[in-house]
Scaffold this active site. Structure first.
Site, PDB file in Angstrom:
ATOM      1  N   CYS A 179       0.696  -1.607   0.127  1.00  0.00           N
ATOM      2  CA  CYS A 179      -0.015  -0.099  -0.094  1.00  0.00           C
ATOM      3  C   CYS A 179       1.224   0.936   0.066  1.00  0.00           C
ATOM      4  O   CYS A 179       1.459   1.695  -0.857  1.00  0.00           O
ATOM      5  CB  CYS A 179      -0.972  -0.112   1.501  1.00  0.00           C
ATOM      6  SG  CYS A 179      -2.198   0.817   0.723  1.00  0.00           S
ATOM      7  N   HIS A 238      -3.957  -4.918   0.214  1.00  0.00           N
ATOM      8  CA  HIS A 238      -3.405  -6.081   1.461  1.00  0.00           C
ATOM      9  C   HIS A 238      -3.541  -7.356   1.551  1.00  0.00           C
ATOM     10  O   HIS A 238      -3.908  -8.061   1.497  1.00  0.00           O
ATOM     11  CB  HIS A 238      -3.987  -5.223   2.446  1.00  0.00           C
ATOM     12  CG  HIS A 238      -3.555  -3.773   2.984  1.00  0.00           C
ATOM     13  ND1 HIS A 238      -2.422  -3.049   3.417  1.00  0.00           N
ATOM     14  CD2 HIS A 238      -5.071  -2.455   2.126  1.00  0.00           C
ATOM     15  CE1 HIS A 238      -2.803  -2.198   3.553  1.00  0.00           C
ATOM     16  NE2 HIS A 238      -3.407  -1.668   2.516  1.00  0.00           N
ATOM     17  N   GLU A 261      -1.971  -8.828   3.276  1.00  0.00           N
ATOM     18  CA  GLU A 261      -0.956  -9.009   5.099  1.00  0.00           C
ATOM     19  C   GLU A 261      -2.035  -9.163   6.365  1.00  0.00           C
ATOM     20  O   GLU A 261      -1.538  -9.317   7.286  1.00  0.00           O
ATOM     21  CB  GLU A 261       0.249  -8.340   5.922  1.00  0.00           C
ATOM     22  CG  GLU A 261      -0.841  -7.298   5.720  1.00  0.00           C
ATOM     23  CD  GLU A 261      -1.069  -5.615   4.940  1.00  0.00           C
ATOM     24  OE1 GLU A 261      -1.670  -4.984   5.748  1.00  0.00           O
ATOM     25  OE2 GLU A 261      -1.172  -6.571   3.976  1.00  0.00           O
TER      26      GLU A 261
END
Length: 244
Positions: free
Chosen positions: A88, A177, A179
């Site tokens: 990001c 994202h 993660e």
């Protein structure tokens, strides 16, 4: 292996990657830039992870540490040529630090969304094992508007052309994202800036609805994150063996 993690908000940490690292017995050094922590000499590190945050890359007056961060990224990626993964804001910082351009997005992307790999994305080891189309968590209002020279786009969406890119053979940026964990939506929705963007994009009760959506997709997201982690660590170990 020495890993440096640059964070811009305490709750925007490496997420599921922390579980993978712990399982492998690997520790890491975290620098919380928004809290005033100083970036150490990057020459001592083998891999750099740069996370997301509510800041924008052009806000150097509000966040002077962005200048030092960009210089550190440039040193690590361009001069040392060591493995890098930016997520990001970290993706946008990579682009700008090495000659690209970041701008406000024409359309913010927030929520679980689909994107498509390019031909090069299918071949690249970082994204090679993903399903097609890719289903990912998005939460951004800026984008890479101009790629640095020598960069290759790996994935795109209708609203955002540069969803993933590689520079050289060692530096990657992911706008989405990868993660995410079970706590991500609740932790981020507690941040006023994020809560506002979430409501603007998805309307009332957005946090609850997005959490349900992420929970539904989380096993899949974590499997894809594991593939990225494995490819990234292979890249880092290979680079480390060459240097030594």
């Amino acid at each position: 292996m020495n890993i440096l993690v640059l964070q811009h908000l305490a709750v925007e940490h490496p997420g599921i990657f922390r579980d993978f690292l712990r399982a492998d017995g690997i520790t890491w050094t975290t620098v919380e830039l928004d809290a005033g922590e100083v970036i150490p000499d990057v020459d001592a590190f083998d891999l750099m992870l740069v996370m997301g945050g509510p800041q924008d890359v052009w806000q150097e007056s509000e966040h002077p540490w962005l200048r030092e961060e960009k210089a550190a990224i440039r040193r690590f990626v361009v001069e040392l040529k060591r493995p890098y993964l930016g997520i990001c804001l970290g993706h946008q910082l990579l682009a700008e630090s090495i000659g690209g351009r970041v701008a406000p997005a024409a359309c913010a992307e927030v929520g679980m969304m689909s994107l498509l790999r390019t031909d090069e994305g299918f071949r690249d080891p970082l994204l090679a094992g993903f399903d097609e189309p890719m289903t990912v968590l998005q939460w951004h209002g800026a984008e890479v508007a101009g790629l640095p020279e020598g960069a290759t786009i790996l994935a795109s969406s209708e609203a955002c052309r540069v969803q993933a890119f590689r520079w050289g053979a060692h530096a990657y940026g992911l706008q989405f994202h990868i993660e995410a964990t079970a706590d991500t939506v609740a932790e981020w929705a507690a941040i006023p800036t994020y809560a506002a963007s979430l409501e603007a994009a998805l309307g009332a009760d957005a946090a609850e609805r997005l959490k349900s959506d992420v929970d539904l997709h989380l096993p899949h997201l974590n499997r894809e994150a594991s593939k990225v982690y494995t490819a990234l660590m292979t890249l880092a170990r290979t680079a480390l063996s060459v240097e030594t």
